[in-house]
Design an enzyme around this catalytic site. Sequence first.
Site, PDB file in Angstrom:
ATOM      1  CG  ASP A 103      -1.973  -1.050   1.130  1.00 43.70           C
ATOM      2  OD1 ASP A 103      -2.338  -1.786   0.185  1.00 43.70           O
ATOM      3  OD2 ASP A 103      -2.017  -1.815   2.230  1.00 43.70           O
ATOM      4  CG  HIS A 130      -3.076  -5.262   3.097  1.00 42.07           C
ATOM      5  ND1 HIS A 130      -2.497  -4.463   2.192  1.00 42.07           N
ATOM      6  CD2 HIS A 130      -2.920  -6.575   2.463  1.00 42.07           C
ATOM      7  CE1 HIS A 130      -1.895  -4.938   1.154  1.00 42.07           C
ATOM      8  NE2 HIS A 130      -2.208  -6.330   1.241  1.00 42.07           N
TER       9      HIS A 130
END
Length: 412
Positions: free
Chosen positions: A242, A269
């Site tokens: 990310d 996530h």
Amino acid sequence: MAATSTTNFSIGPAASASSKLGPVSQSKPFRIRFNPTNHLRSFNGLRTANSVSCESKSLFLGSESSAVLKRSYIGKARKYNMISYRNVQIQASYKVAVLGAAGGIGQPLALLIKMSPLVSALHLYDIANVKGVAADLSHCNTPSQVLDFTGTSELAACLKGVNVVVIPAGVPRKPGMTRDDLFNINANIVKTLVEAVADNCPDAFIHIISNPVNSTVPIAAEVLKQKGVYDPKKLFGVTTLDVVRANTFVAQKKNLKLIDVDVPVIGGHAGITILPLLSKTKPSVTYTKEEVQELTVRIQNAGTEVVEAKAGAGSATLSMAYAAARFVESSLRALDGDSDVYECTFVKSDLTELPFFASRVKIGRNGVEALISSDLQGLSEYEQKALEELKPELKASIEKGVGFIQKQPVTA
């Protein structure tokens, strides 16, 4: 994140005693920060203590490698009165196991870990097809020895004496699949593998990649608790992808030099639980409301972007391998004594009311040393609202993982 490396070196008597720096020290060990990419080029960038050249910068590790290498090497060289280091040798000393090494993430991840000068042994495990991967990687002329382990009967041997365990094992996402669709299959896989870790290398750093990370990390924690070996400081959900995506997309959008960009990403996530803190971007940059919305949504949905682009042929394997290898390298540097290691990761946390939360942390020899709470201070109105909105979904995912283990007793 900060990204310079540290390892052990030993300098032998290869220089003239008539040096202006004084007599040459005999084989004095010291620590020196280095860029592994440059070292894999046989120290091509290094010359003498009076002329250290290491200008190339590694995107894999970050922007500070070159400057730190110069300062560190010159300082140590002056301290020990050295002008030559033709006998410099890297001391690879850590064992890493990749569980799921024959898969789409596991193979490129194993290759990248094989490139690390800090790794002495690379243990590759899978239920099938891992021998060929190991044979292929063993031909790479980097320090680590590659060993293969196939099937549950060899899992214990794979894990003995390992310092870092990386778990990418599981089924990948396909078009139309959510991370929750993966839950039942991957939950059982993670449970079985973490049980083996608890039995064979309970002190190892554990890196969970298998999705859904928001649930698989709590699963791993519950397994370790039931085994009596849970150390929350050593259990990490790998959310580095990310950060990698956020850095890339922001650099492209704002026409910045990618090597300089750092965007912390918090939350979880999956989907809206991924919250890039664009207001904390380094270097400082301004965004319109539209840009914040567009970038946030793209970062949150980047995995789906890859799944759709591959049209059923797989998910984000290469970028995930890259991000996971970066996190492995950070862990190895921390184990090796580097006191300046920071990464965003999904860990046990008290920064919010949630038991697990992704944030920037400082990593040391014993795992998580500090949660960086300052990143959550002074958020923009958009980010504060998004943080509150992600909490119910993240809470449900965490509870789903905990509930799974409560219904599935851990093997003694």
